[in-house]
Motif scaffolding. Structure first.
Motif, PDB file in Angstrom:
ATOM      1  N   ARG A   1      31.449  41.334  39.107  1.00 22.50           N
ATOM      2  CA  ARG A   1      32.396  42.263  39.739  1.00 22.50           C
ATOM      3  C   ARG A   1      32.224  42.315  41.261  1.00 22.50           C
ATOM      4  O   ARG A   1      33.184  42.539  41.982  1.00 22.50           O
ATOM      5  CB  ARG A   1      32.231  43.662  39.155  1.00 22.50           C
ATOM      6  N   GLY A   2      30.985  42.092  41.728  1.00 24.51           N
ATOM      7  CA  GLY A   2      30.760  42.088  43.177  1.00 24.51           C
ATOM      8  C   GLY A   2      31.537  40.972  43.838  1.00 24.51           C
ATOM      9  O   GLY A   2      32.122  41.146  44.911  1.00 24.51           O
ATOM     10  N   PHE A   3      31.574  39.824  43.169  1.00 22.36           N
ATOM     11  CA  PHE A   3      32.303  38.690  43.738  1.00 22.36           C
ATOM     12  C   PHE A   3      33.803  38.931  43.671  1.00 22.36           C
ATOM     13  O   PHE A   3      34.546  38.562  44.586  1.00 22.36           O
ATOM     14  CB  PHE A   3      31.936  37.399  43.002  1.00 22.36           C
ATOM     15  N   ILE A   4      34.241  39.577  42.553  1.00 23.23           N
ATOM     16  CA  ILE A   4      35.677  39.861  42.449  1.00 23.23           C
ATOM     17  C   ILE A   4      36.084  40.879  43.510  1.00 23.23           C
ATOM     18  O   ILE A   4      37.156  40.780  44.112  1.00 23.23           O
ATOM     19  CB  ILE A   4      36.024  40.337  41.025  1.00 23.23           C
TER      20      ILE A   4
ATOM     21  N   PHE B   1      44.824  42.968  35.356  1.00 24.67           N
ATOM     22  CA  PHE B   1      44.646  41.721  34.592  1.00 24.67           C
ATOM     23  C   PHE B   1      43.522  41.878  33.572  1.00 24.67           C
ATOM     24  O   PHE B   1      43.619  41.429  32.436  1.00 24.67           O
ATOM     25  CB  PHE B   1      44.319  40.555  35.520  1.00 24.67           C
ATOM     26  N   ASP B   2      42.463  42.533  34.032  1.00 23.45           N
ATOM     27  CA  ASP B   2      41.314  42.745  33.177  1.00 23.45           C
ATOM     28  C   ASP B   2      41.705  43.589  31.962  1.00 23.45           C
ATOM     29  O   ASP B   2      41.350  43.268  30.815  1.00 23.45           O
ATOM     30  CB  ASP B   2      40.231  43.471  33.990  1.00 23.45           C
ATOM     31  N   ALA B   3      42.445  44.672  32.253  1.00 21.91           N
ATOM     32  CA  ALA B   3      42.880  45.578  31.186  1.00 21.91           C
ATOM     33  C   ALA B   3      43.791  44.844  30.212  1.00 21.91           C
ATOM     34  O   ALA B   3      43.665  44.965  28.991  1.00 21.91           O
ATOM     35  CB  ALA B   3      43.595  46.775  31.794  1.00 21.91           C
ATOM     36  N   LEU B   4      44.685  44.042  30.757  1.00 20.03           N
ATOM     37  CA  LEU B   4      45.626  43.276  29.952  1.00 20.03           C
ATOM     38  C   LEU B   4      44.874  42.351  28.999  1.00 20.03           C
ATOM     39  O   LEU B   4      45.215  42.199  27.830  1.00 20.03           O
ATOM     40  CB  LEU B   4      46.527  42.463  30.886  1.00 20.03           C
ATOM     41  N   GLN B   5      43.808  41.791  29.558  1.00 22.40           N
ATOM     42  CA  GLN B   5      43.014  40.864  28.750  1.00 22.40           C
ATOM     43  C   GLN B   5      42.403  41.568  27.545  1.00 22.40           C
ATOM     44  O   GLN B   5      42.408  41.043  26.436  1.00 22.40           O
ATOM     45  CB  GLN B   5      41.940  40.249  29.648  1.00 22.40           C
ATOM     46  N   PHE B   6      41.914  42.826  27.762  1.00 23.29           N
ATOM     47  CA  PHE B   6      41.367  43.587  26.644  1.00 23.29           C
ATOM     48  C   PHE B   6      42.440  43.868  25.598  1.00 23.29           C
ATOM     49  O   PHE B   6      42.215  43.743  24.398  1.00 23.29           O
ATOM     50  CB  PHE B   6      40.780  44.924  27.128  1.00 23.29           C
ATOM     51  N   GLN B   7      43.614  44.278  26.096  1.00 20.28           N
ATOM     52  CA  GLN B   7      44.706  44.644  25.189  1.00 20.28           C
ATOM     53  C   GLN B   7      45.188  43.450  24.366  1.00 20.28           C
ATOM     54  O   GLN B   7      45.536  43.578  23.204  1.00 20.28           O
ATOM     55  CB  GLN B   7      45.881  45.188  26.004  1.00 20.28           C
ATOM     56  N   LEU B   8      45.226  42.314  25.033  1.00 20.31           N
ATOM     57  CA  LEU B   8      45.794  41.146  24.368  1.00 20.31           C
ATOM     58  C   LEU B   8      44.789  40.434  23.478  1.00 20.31           C
ATOM     59  O   LEU B   8      45.148  39.541  22.717  1.00 20.31           O
ATOM     60  CB  LEU B   8      46.345  40.162  25.406  1.00 20.31           C
TER      61      LEU B   8
ATOM     62  N   GLU C   1      38.535  33.826  28.696  1.00 20.97           N
ATOM     63  CA  GLU C   1      37.966  33.230  29.905  1.00 20.97           C
ATOM     64  C   GLU C   1      39.059  32.916  30.923  1.00 20.97           C
ATOM     65  O   GLU C   1      38.888  33.093  32.126  1.00 20.97           O
ATOM     66  CB  GLU C   1      37.214  31.930  29.584  1.00 20.97           C
ATOM     67  N   LEU C   2      40.187  32.462  30.394  1.00 26.67           N
ATOM     68  CA  LEU C   2      41.286  32.083  31.286  1.00 26.67           C
ATOM     69  C   LEU C   2      41.799  33.321  32.014  1.00 26.67           C
ATOM     70  O   LEU C   2      42.008  33.318  33.228  1.00 26.67           O
ATOM     71  CB  LEU C   2      42.417  31.436  30.474  1.00 26.67           C
ATOM     72  N   LEU C   3      41.986  34.408  31.221  1.00 23.61           N
ATOM     73  CA  LEU C   3      42.472  35.633  31.845  1.00 23.61           C
ATOM     74  C   LEU C   3      41.460  36.179  32.843  1.00 23.61           C
ATOM     75  O   LEU C   3      41.816  36.680  33.903  1.00 23.61           O
ATOM     76  CB  LEU C   3      42.756  36.677  30.762  1.00 23.61           C
ATOM     77  N   ARG C   4      40.195  36.048  32.505  1.00 24.70           N
ATOM     78  CA  ARG C   4      39.160  36.583  33.381  1.00 24.70           C
ATOM     79  C   ARG C   4      39.063  35.788  34.679  1.00 24.70           C
ATOM     80  O   ARG C   4      38.502  36.261  35.661  1.00 24.70           O
ATOM     81  CB  ARG C   4      37.813  36.598  32.663  1.00 24.70           C
ATOM     82  N   SER C   5      39.570  34.579  34.653  1.00 24.95           N
ATOM     83  CA  SER C   5      39.471  33.771  35.876  1.00 24.95           C
ATOM     84  C   SER C   5      40.634  34.050  36.822  1.00 24.95           C
ATOM     85  O   SER C   5      40.675  33.507  37.925  1.00 24.95           O
ATOM     86  CB  SER C   5      39.427  32.280  35.519  1.00 24.95           C
ATOM     87  N   ILE C   6      41.566  34.918  36.368  1.00 27.44           N
ATOM     88  CA  ILE C   6      42.731  35.187  37.214  1.00 27.44           C
ATOM     89  C   ILE C   6      42.370  35.675  38.620  1.00 27.44           C
ATOM     90  O   ILE C   6      42.944  35.180  39.596  1.00 27.44           O
ATOM     91  CB  ILE C   6      43.700  36.167  36.504  1.00 27.44           C
ATOM     92  N   PRO C   7      41.411  36.603  38.770  1.00 27.71           N
ATOM     93  CA  PRO C   7      41.077  37.035  40.133  1.00 27.71           C
ATOM     94  C   PRO C   7      40.673  35.865  41.033  1.00 27.71           C
ATOM     95  O   PRO C   7      41.046  35.818  42.208  1.00 27.71           O
ATOM     96  CB  PRO C   7      39.903  37.993  39.932  1.00 27.71           C
ATOM     97  N   TYR C   8      39.922  34.933  40.463  1.00 36.56           N
ATOM     98  CA  TYR C   8      39.452  33.814  41.280  1.00 36.56           C
ATOM     99  C   TYR C   8      40.612  32.908  41.655  1.00 36.56           C
ATOM    100  O   TYR C   8      40.724  32.440  42.781  1.00 36.56           O
ATOM    101  CB  TYR C   8      38.370  33.033  40.527  1.00 36.56           C
ATOM    102  N   ILE C   9      41.490  32.663  40.658  1.00 32.10           N
ATOM    103  CA  ILE C   9      42.658  31.826  40.955  1.00 32.10           C
ATOM    104  C   ILE C   9      43.530  32.528  41.998  1.00 32.10           C
ATOM    105  O   ILE C   9      43.991  31.908  42.956  1.00 32.10           O
ATOM    106  CB  ILE C   9      43.457  31.539  39.662  1.00 32.10           C
ATOM    107  N   ALA C  10      43.692  33.860  41.809  1.00 28.84           N
ATOM    108  CA  ALA C  10      44.499  34.616  42.768  1.00 28.84           C
ATOM    109  C   ALA C  10      43.923  34.503  44.173  1.00 28.84           C
ATOM    110  O   ALA C  10      44.655  34.394  45.161  1.00 28.84           O
ATOM    111  CB  ALA C  10      44.573  36.088  42.360  1.00 28.84           C
TER     112      ALA C  10
END
Lengths: 289, 501
Positions: free
Chosen positions: A215-218, A243-250, A259-268
């Protein structure tokens, strides 16, 4: 999806997004405090971890509010250590940050074993009374506004921005730049420590190995995406939280791997770095002559 | 304010027991060659350099200046050679920085702005205070710096080579401001190389030589010849050793030709519009112009550092427009960049390494697939001797050299490959008379052998001395090309500022 169904989907999603974004916003403000005075801060992760652990230990002994106070103090000390390493020892900012992160990770893991899991008898690293997350969320959002005003509408804010752009020129203007940097790094540590305390004392109520988990890096990514401004950073952090919340819901219902959803911040962040052309403070990472 | 007395004797070699007194309401010039200790002296006065011994008195009482903040508190303001304005902040914020007016802890920009505008009106200065500092011209930044010093209550204003990067008309306007400041009862202490500025604009002058004071004069009672002999330490008179290339070495063939070259500058803005220039072998073609008229972009496009939008660059009859920097250099094009610290040298590298850069593929220089250290050193030693560089040897770091000697290294490297054409950007910027002459001597030796030179400079006197012809750039265009004998000062000035004769 009908109206009530949609609300039933979106409301918990929004609450969850805010809960996920809160530590990012707090740590992101910490990142801004540090990077605006010219110190690259990848040590946010370590500061959060140190805050989360020390907060939990103190919280168990003397109650959650004392826990928060201790977390914030420990965070501040780690922040000042980063300043000391980069300024007095003249370490490269990234090297110092990596060292702090590793030290924080392994010392908290070690202490967790010693004091809790492998103690005789074993103790659970858990607190009974958790703090309400809404308290932290409200505080985080209020602090975003406070830091925005501080940075752009006060003498101190002007000095902070000046130091990050050019410490040498700022000193020539008659300013004690060492003091400004110290305040920046102290504030950075306090905020990251607070973010850590949120994780252990409000969100989950216990401490586990590497519980900050990136989370520090995000948060730092949110700083970059938000162009080193409190408002921009908060917007990015909220988006990442969503995005994180969406990932939990989905989870489970959609074929996309987590993993793909969790990488969204980095891609963003990569996309933002290319599309927004963020301009970091000019003196960021500069080692003084 | 009573008479201000400052004394700095120093154990430092840079300043050896130098004393000087600046009277209130006067303009005081400090002159001296490079390395005479002028900048050190100013640094001591502003608290950024600590003297080993000596004392400073302001208005009769002794003060200790440990940091710039102390100097500011005692009414000393410094306008450095390079701006200290922070590009990302507005001009106004830059001025207020450190002395911010505030109400209830909130920065009161309106109050600050009123004060700043009042001060600038008094000094006859106009600046767009709301613009960010990186949008302002060098001249505007300098004026903003003066206001910044006045805003801090400066009673003694130090200007370090204020006209080094200004066009003549801007320099005149700057001195008008200086006279205004002096008339208000404050003092101005300015450092310069240019004797004309001393004679025209100062009341007193102090000459430094080799870190020590060579003399104090009342300006009205001295003359250029006397100042030069004080600076140089002998009775050598002004006779400039720099002359134009002898007619005989000029040939008819073209060394370098630029045809309808259009170049984009920073941020994609067009910087050079359809420029045409031709440099004959053995000729020095000077390029004059107000700073920022597209000189830098033109020079970079010629040497290949910047790609041209359209047009061509021809080197000795060969079209090199599509070629890389290295390939152009191999074909005989050399470059002396504008900023020797940032582009000319790697200050942390030693001299042999700096001299090898760009020639690192030449076996004769010790380069090639593997470096031959011994040959590199021998080659460097030869170039240093030939170039008349005063240094501790080929393994001395480039940062240990004085500005003049650093520039000699840059020029020696550029000329080491015996180029057929040379592009030089302000090769004598910040150099004293002696070092400038050495640089031009080196260039002229090659010019005599047929090298063509494209020389960019902001100093019109210098251009008129060393060029065969002078092209004038205005707003990215070549406004005109004059023969050296026809290039009268006012004509050049008009081309530079209006773009037409």
């Amino acid at each position: 999806m009908s109206g009530p169904e949609l609300a039933g989907f979106l409301l918990p999603l929004g609450v969850s997004a805010l809960r996920q974004a809160t530590p990012l916003v707090l740590a992101g403000l910490g990142g801004i405090c540090s990077e605006r005075v010219g110190i690259v801060n990848i040590a946010l992760e370590g500061m959060m971890l140190a805050g989360a652990f020390s907060g939990l230990v103190a919280g168990r002994l003397a109650g959650p509010l004392v826990g928060v106070t201790v977390a914030v103090t420990v965070g501040m000390l780690v922040g000042l250590t980063h300043l000391w390493a980069t300024r007095k020892l003249r370490l490269n900012h990234i090297v110092s940050g990596v060292a702090i992160n590793l030290l924080a990770l392994h010392s908290t893991t070690f202490l967790l074993r010693r004091l809790f899991n492998q103690a005789d008898p074993p103790v659970e690293a858990r607190i009974q009374t958790m703090l309400p997350t809404a308290l932290f969320t409200g505080l985080a959002l209020a602090l975003v506004v406070v830091f925005h005003l501080l940075l752009y509408y006060t003498p101190l804010g002007l000095r902070v921005r000046a130091v990050g752009e050019s410490e040498a020129d700022t000193r020539m203007a008659g300013i004690d730049t060492a003091r400004v940097k110290m305040m920046g790094l102290a504030a950075s540590g306090v905020l990251a420590g607070l973010a850590g305390a949120y994780l252990s004392l409000a969100q989950v109520g216990r401490f586990s190995d590497d519980m900050v988990s990136g989370r520090g890096f995000i948060a730092l990514a949110a700083v970059v995406c938000g162009r080193w401004t409190p408002l921009g950073m908060a917007a990015a952090a909220l988006a990442f939280g969503a995005f994180d919340a969406l990932q939990f819901q989905l989870q489970g219902s959609v074929a996309l791997p987590g993993e793909l959803l969790r990488s969204i911040p980095y891609i963003a962040t990569v996309v933002a770095a290319m599309a927004l052309r963020p301009r970091p403070p000019a003196d960021l990472g500069r080692q003084e002559e | 304010m009573q008479s201000i007395t400052k004394r700095y004797p120093g154990g430092v070699v840079a300043n050896d027991a130098v004393s000087l007194t600046v009277l209130p309401g006067t303009a005081h010039a400090v002159v001296g060659e490079n390395g005479a200790g002028k900048s050190t002296l100013m640094g001591v006065l502003y608290g950024s350099i600590r003297p080993d011994s000596g004392s400073i008195e302001v208005s009769g009482s002794p003060v200790t200046l440990r940091r710039p903040a102390d100097a500011i508190r005692h009414g000393i303001g410094l306008v450095t050679q390079h701006t200290t304005m922070i590009p990302a902040l507005t001009a106004l914020d830059n001025v207020l920085l450190g002395f911010e007016p505030s109400r209830l802890g909130v920065l009161d920009r309106r109050m600050g702005r009123n004060r700043v505008e009042e001060l600038s009106a008094q000094a006859g200065i106009e600046v767009d205070w709301g613009a960010s500092a990186d949008a302002l011209s060098v001249a505007a930044l300098q004026k903003a710096e003066i206001v910044k010093a006045l805003y801090r209550g400066a009673r003694v204003l130090i200007l370090d080579e204020p006209t080094a990067t200004l066009a003549p008309a801007e320099a005149d306007r700057l001195f008008a401001v200086v006279h205004g400041v002096v008339a208000s009862g404050a003092s101005v202490l300015f450092i310069t190389h240019k004797l004309r500025e001393v004679l025209d604009h100062s009341d007193h002058v102090t000459v430094l030589r080799g870190g020590a004071k060579a003399g104090d004069r009342v300006t009205a009672e001295t003359c250029a010849d006397e100042l030069v002999s004080l600076m140089l330490g002998s009775d050598r008179s002004v006779a400039h050793s720099v002359e134009a290339t002898p007619e005989a070495s000029r040939r008819s063939e073209l060394a370098l030709q630029v045809s309808s070259l259009t170049v984009r500058g920073r941020g994609g803005r067009p910087a050079v519009h359809s420029a045409d220039l031709s440099v004959r072998a053995g000729e020095v073609l000077g390029v004059a112009g107000v700073d920022g008229s597209g000189q830098r972009e033109l020079a970079e496009a010629v040497v290949g550092l910047r790609s041209a939008v359209s047009g061509s660059v021809t080197l000795c009859g060969e079209d090199v427009t599509a070629r890389s920097v290295a390939s152009r250099a191999a074909a005989g094009l050399a470059y002396v960049p504008e900023d020797r610290h940032r582009e000319g040298l790697i200050l942390d590298f030693d001299l042999s390494e700096n001299l090898l850069l760009g020639r690192h593929r030449d076996a004769s220089a010790g380069g090639g697939r593997f470096l031959q250290r011994r040959r590199v050193l021998a080659d460097a030693a030869r170039l240093l001797t030939e170039g008349g560089v005063v240094s501790a040897g080929a393994t001395a770091p480039a940062s240990s050299l004085s500005g003049g000697n650093q520039q000699k290294v840059v020029v020696a490297r550029a000329l080491a490959r015996r180029p057929r054409a040379l592009v030089a950007m302000q090769p004598t910027r910040g150099l004293d008379v002696g070092a400038s002459a050495a640089v031009y001597d080196a260039i002229r030796a090659r010019t005599a052998a047929g090298m063509g030179v494209l020389l960019f400079s902001l100093d019109l006197d210098e251009l008129r001395e060393v060029s065969d012809r002078i092209a004038v750039m205005y707003n990215g265009r070549i406004a005109g090309v004059l023969d050296r004998d026809d290039a009268a000062m006012d004509q050049l000035g008009k081309l530079m500022t209006e773009g037409r004769p």
